[in-house]
Write an enzyme that holds these catalytic residues in place. Structure first.
Site, PDB file in Angstrom:
ATOM      1  N   GLY A 110      27.339 -13.928   4.809  1.00 31.77           N
ATOM      2  CA  GLY A 110      26.860 -12.600   4.411  1.00 31.77           C
ATOM      3  C   GLY A 110      27.105 -11.524   5.446  1.00 31.77           C
ATOM      4  CB  SER A 111      29.183 -11.239   8.506  1.00 30.75           C
ATOM      5  OG  SER A 111      30.500 -11.398   8.040  1.00 30.75           O
ATOM      6  CG  ASN A 112      32.592  -8.776   4.856  1.00 34.32           C
ATOM      7  OD1 ASN A 112      33.178  -7.786   5.247  1.00 34.32           O
ATOM      8  ND2 ASN A 112      33.034 -10.004   5.063  1.00 34.32           N
ATOM      9  CG  LEU A 127      33.789 -18.967  -2.445  1.00 28.18           C
ATOM     10  CD1 LEU A 127      33.777 -20.326  -1.769  1.00 28.18           C
ATOM     11  CD2 LEU A 127      34.922 -18.114  -1.910  1.00 28.18           C
ATOM     12  CB  ILE A 154      34.368 -11.980 -12.082  1.00 28.92           C
ATOM     13  CG1 ILE A 154      33.991 -11.904 -10.602  1.00 28.92           C
ATOM     14  CG2 ILE A 154      33.490 -11.032 -12.891  1.00 28.92           C
ATOM     15  CD1 ILE A 154      32.600 -12.373 -10.243  1.00 28.92           C
ATOM     16  CG  ASN A 202      37.268 -10.324  -3.971  1.00 32.13           C
ATOM     17  OD1 ASN A 202      36.244 -10.732  -3.403  1.00 32.13           O
ATOM     18  ND2 ASN A 202      38.410 -10.998  -3.939  1.00 32.13           N
ATOM     19  CG  HIS A 212      42.077 -12.553  -0.587  1.00 30.68           C
ATOM     20  ND1 HIS A 212      41.530 -13.682  -1.166  1.00 30.68           N
ATOM     21  CD2 HIS A 212      43.224 -12.956   0.017  1.00 30.68           C
ATOM     22  CE1 HIS A 212      42.329 -14.716  -0.931  1.00 30.68           C
ATOM     23  NE2 HIS A 212      43.347 -14.307  -0.214  1.00 30.68           N
ATOM     24  CG  ASP A 223      42.329 -13.731  -4.834  1.00 31.33           C
ATOM     25  OD1 ASP A 223      41.238 -13.138  -4.687  1.00 31.33           O
ATOM     26  OD2 ASP A 223      42.545 -14.881  -4.420  1.00 31.33           O
ATOM     27  CD  GLU A 232      36.918 -10.071   5.610  1.00 32.47           C
ATOM     28  OE1 GLU A 232      37.623 -10.606   4.764  1.00 32.47           O
ATOM     29  OE2 GLU A 232      35.860 -10.581   6.015  1.00 32.47           O
TER      30      GLU A 232
HETATM   31  C1  GRF Z   1      35.262 -12.978   4.072  1.00 32.23           C
HETATM   32  O1  GRF Z   1      36.239 -13.373   4.978  1.00 32.23           O
HETATM   33  C2  GRF Z   1      35.881 -12.485   2.800  1.00 32.23           C
HETATM   34  O2  GRF Z   1      37.163 -11.981   2.950  1.00 32.23           O
HETATM   35  C3  GRF Z   1      35.960 -13.716   1.944  1.00 32.23           C
HETATM   36  O3  GRF Z   1      34.824 -14.460   2.288  1.00 32.23           O
HETATM   37  C4  GRF Z   1      34.417 -14.169   3.622  1.00 32.23           C
HETATM   38  C5  GRF Z   1      32.956 -13.855   3.588  1.00 32.23           C
HETATM   39  O4  GRF Z   1      32.404 -13.760   4.878  1.00 32.23           O
HETATM   40  N1  GRF Z   1      36.104 -13.359   0.556  1.00 32.23           N
HETATM   41  P1  GRF Z   1      30.898 -13.261   5.060  1.00 32.23           P
HETATM   42  O5  GRF Z   1      30.014 -14.195   4.242  1.00 32.23           O
HETATM   43  O6  GRF Z   1      30.821 -11.862   4.588  1.00 32.23           O
HETATM   44  O7  GRF Z   1      30.633 -13.395   6.524  1.00 32.23           O
END
Ligand code: GRF
Length: 198
Positions: free
Chosen positions: A19-21, A92, A95, A109, A111, A152, A181
């Site tokens: 969940g870092s993003n 993952l 959808i 999304n 990627h 994708d 990201e």
């Molecule tokens: C990211 O690298 C994103 O590109 C991919 O899954 C990863 C998720 O990382 N789809 P996080 O859970 O947001 O750290």
């Protein structure tokens, strides 16, 4: 944040990893009058994003496969939370068409590679980076794209690149990609929302 149209966007972030993003997106839109992170959607009870939702007081919707693919894809729940836009950040599952049609050009999304290379079913996380290294690529990067019914394959919105170093491992490359990201994803979402009407 620099969103200036008058629409209030209610985002659902679908995530099933650390969940870092998701965390970066939440931080970026904190205090925004135009963007609310209204829901976190997750299919893994022990995912890091579950704790983030709790810490940030964001409603969490745990989903399961049968309902997602053979039920109504949780469309009712998304409507109850008045979701207007969906962000996939490490989610993952494919959808379902039902959701793609309910949110036309309103699902994005990220990627961790330069699509159309290294995309498609099974191409996620370390599998992506291992393939990039196995092919001796000198460059990798990120792709932010709209989501259609194929993995994708939706229209690209944004790409950024980074070098692949000679002594990279999948982990060191993944770290470099993550930084990219975090730097770009929230801002690109903001830009897309500027051009999105509910
Ligand atoms: C990211 O690298 C994103 O590109 C991919 O899954 C990863 C998720 O990382 N789809 P996080 O859970 O947001 O750290």
């Amino acid at each position: 944040m620099p969103i200036t149209n008058s629409t209030v966007h209610r985002l659902a972030i679908f995530a099933s990893g650390a969940g870092s993003n998701a965390q970066q997106i939440i931080n970026y839109f904190k205090g925004s009058k135009h963007v609310t992170i209204a829901l976190i959607v997750c299919n893994k009870p022990n995912a890091g994003v579950v704790n983030i939702a709790a810490k940030k007081n964001i409603p969490l919707l745990m989903i399961e496969k049968e309902n997602f693919f053979r039920g109504n894809a949780y469309l009712n729940e998304l409507r109850i939370h008045k979701i207007s836009f969906v962000v996939l950040a490490g989610f993952l599952w494919k959808i379902p068409e039902l959701l793609v049609n309910a949110f036309p050009n309103k699902i994005v999304n990220i990627h961790p590679a330069l699509l159309p290379k290294y995309g498609g079913k099974g191409m996620y996380g370390h599998f992506v980076h291992e393939s990039v290294l196995a092919n001796h690529e000198t460059e990798s990067g990120i792709t932010i794209h709209f989501v259609n019914e194929n993995f994708d394959e939706g229209n690209h919105i944004f790409q950024a690149t980074c070098p692949v170093l000679i002594d990279d491992t999948p982990d060191t490359l993944a770290d470099r990609i993550h930084l990219l990201e975090h730097k770009h994803f929230p801002e690109v979402i903001g830009q897309v929302l500027l051009n999105t009407k509910d």
